[in-house]
Design a protein around this motif. Structure first.
Motif, PDB file in Angstrom:
ATOM      1  N   LEU A   1      68.326 100.635  46.081  1.00  0.00           N
ATOM      2  CA  LEU A   1      67.344 101.666  46.405  1.00  0.00           C
ATOM      3  C   LEU A   1      67.987 102.818  47.176  1.00  0.00           C
ATOM      4  O   LEU A   1      67.718 103.992  46.896  1.00  0.00           O
ATOM      5  CB  LEU A   1      66.185 101.086  47.217  1.00  0.00           C
ATOM      6  N   TYR A   2      68.842 102.498  48.136  1.00  0.00           N
ATOM      7  CA  TYR A   2      69.507 103.555  48.903  1.00  0.00           C
ATOM      8  C   TYR A   2      70.458 104.353  48.026  1.00  0.00           C
ATOM      9  O   TYR A   2      70.592 105.572  48.182  1.00  0.00           O
ATOM     10  CB  TYR A   2      70.232 102.977  50.119  1.00  0.00           C
ATOM     11  N   THR A   3      71.097 103.711  47.065  1.00  0.00           N
ATOM     12  CA  THR A   3      71.955 104.430  46.124  1.00  0.00           C
ATOM     13  C   THR A   3      71.110 105.384  45.279  1.00  0.00           C
ATOM     14  O   THR A   3      71.499 106.540  45.061  1.00  0.00           O
ATOM     15  CB  THR A   3      72.716 103.438  45.217  1.00  0.00           C
ATOM     16  N   ALA A   4      69.959 104.920  44.816  1.00  0.00           N
ATOM     17  CA  ALA A   4      69.065 105.776  44.036  1.00  0.00           C
ATOM     18  C   ALA A   4      68.557 106.949  44.882  1.00  0.00           C
ATOM     19  O   ALA A   4      68.455 108.084  44.393  1.00  0.00           O
ATOM     20  CB  ALA A   4      67.897 104.964  43.492  1.00  0.00           C
ATOM     21  N   LEU A   5      68.261 106.692  46.160  1.00  0.00           N
ATOM     22  CA  LEU A   5      67.848 107.771  47.062  1.00  0.00           C
ATOM     23  C   LEU A   5      68.956 108.807  47.200  1.00  0.00           C
ATOM     24  O   LEU A   5      68.715 110.018  47.108  1.00  0.00           O
ATOM     25  CB  LEU A   5      67.526 107.210  48.451  1.00  0.00           C
ATOM     26  N   HIS A   6      70.154 108.346  47.409  1.00  0.00           N
ATOM     27  CA  HIS A   6      71.305 109.238  47.549  1.00  0.00           C
ATOM     28  C   HIS A   6      71.500 110.079  46.293  1.00  0.00           C
ATOM     29  O   HIS A   6      71.668 111.300  46.357  1.00  0.00           O
ATOM     30  CB  HIS A   6      72.556 108.402  47.845  1.00  0.00           C
ATOM     31  N   ASP A   7      71.461 109.436  45.135  1.00  0.00           N
ATOM     32  CA  ASP A   7      71.644 110.147  43.874  1.00  0.00           C
ATOM     33  C   ASP A   7      70.535 111.166  43.643  1.00  0.00           C
ATOM     34  O   ASP A   7      70.785 112.277  43.156  1.00  0.00           O
ATOM     35  CB  ASP A   7      71.708 109.163  42.708  1.00  0.00           C
ATOM     36  N   SER A   8      69.316 110.806  43.999  1.00  0.00           N
ATOM     37  CA  SER A   8      68.188 111.715  43.839  1.00  0.00           C
ATOM     38  C   SER A   8      68.346 112.945  44.737  1.00  0.00           C
ATOM     39  O   SER A   8      68.081 114.072  44.315  1.00  0.00           O
ATOM     40  CB  SER A   8      66.890 110.974  44.160  1.00  0.00           C
ATOM     41  N   LEU A   9      68.793 112.728  45.965  1.00  0.00           N
ATOM     42  CA  LEU A   9      69.020 113.854  46.874  1.00  0.00           C
ATOM     43  C   LEU A   9      70.151 114.744  46.385  1.00  0.00           C
ATOM     44  O   LEU A   9      70.057 115.975  46.432  1.00  0.00           O
ATOM     45  CB  LEU A   9      69.320 113.346  48.286  1.00  0.00           C
ATOM     46  N   LEU A  10      71.228 114.145  45.881  1.00  0.00           N
ATOM     47  CA  LEU A  10      72.328 114.942  45.331  1.00  0.00           C
ATOM     48  C   LEU A  10      71.855 115.788  44.155  1.00  0.00           C
ATOM     49  O   LEU A  10      72.215 116.964  44.042  1.00  0.00           O
ATOM     50  CB  LEU A  10      73.481 114.045  44.879  1.00  0.00           C
ATOM     51  N   GLU A  11      71.055 115.200  43.282  1.00  0.00           N
ATOM     52  CA  GLU A  11      70.526 115.936  42.132  1.00  0.00           C
ATOM     53  C   GLU A  11      69.693 117.128  42.605  1.00  0.00           C
ATOM     54  O   GLU A  11      69.814 118.230  42.073  1.00  0.00           O
ATOM     55  CB  GLU A  11      69.677 115.004  41.277  1.00  0.00           C
ATOM     56  N   ALA A  12      68.866 116.914  43.615  1.00  0.00           N
ATOM     57  CA  ALA A  12      68.030 117.995  44.145  1.00  0.00           C
ATOM     58  C   ALA A  12      68.884 119.088  44.778  1.00  0.00           C
ATOM     59  O   ALA A  12      68.624 120.280  44.590  1.00  0.00           O
ATOM     60  CB  ALA A  12      67.036 117.441  45.159  1.00  0.00           C
ATOM     61  N   LEU A  13      69.912 118.700  45.502  1.00  0.00           N
ATOM     62  CA  LEU A  13      70.777 119.684  46.153  1.00  0.00           C
ATOM     63  C   LEU A  13      71.639 120.448  45.162  1.00  0.00           C
ATOM     64  O   LEU A  13      71.976 121.610  45.382  1.00  0.00           O
ATOM     65  CB  LEU A  13      71.657 118.997  47.197  1.00  0.00           C
TER      66      LEU A  13
END
Length: 82
Positions: free
Chosen positions: A43-55
């Motif tokens: 879940l934390y990896t998915a959160l990180h990836d989602s934030l990177l995509e947004a940034l």
């Protein structure tokens, strides 16, 4: 009152922001308390990836177009001047 590790407090669900990419990430974050600890890393990896995509997204472009823009070199760089 003493709390056991299984009962550690967690903040309430995050309120929607109106920003699609941020809200998608918040939905992932809201899933953490109900998930088994063994799934937290994913879940934390998915959160990180989602934030990177947004940034990485260029403001004003839809998500697919933003990804394409990020892969194309800018015209004022050596890669873009060929």
């Amino acid at each position: 009152m003493t709390e056991s590790p299984e009962e550690a407090p967690w903040p309430g669900p995050a309120a929607p922001t109106g920003e699609t990419a941020v809200d998608r990430t918040l939905e992932l974050l809201n899933a953490v308390p109900g998930a088994p600890v063994s799934e937290h890393a994913d879940l934390y990896t998915a959160l990180h990836d989602s934030l990177l995509e947004a940034l990485d997204a260029e403001p004003g472009l839809p998500p697919a177009a933003a990804g394409q823009a990020a892969r194309q070199p800018a015209a004022d760089t050596p890669e873009g001047n060929s």
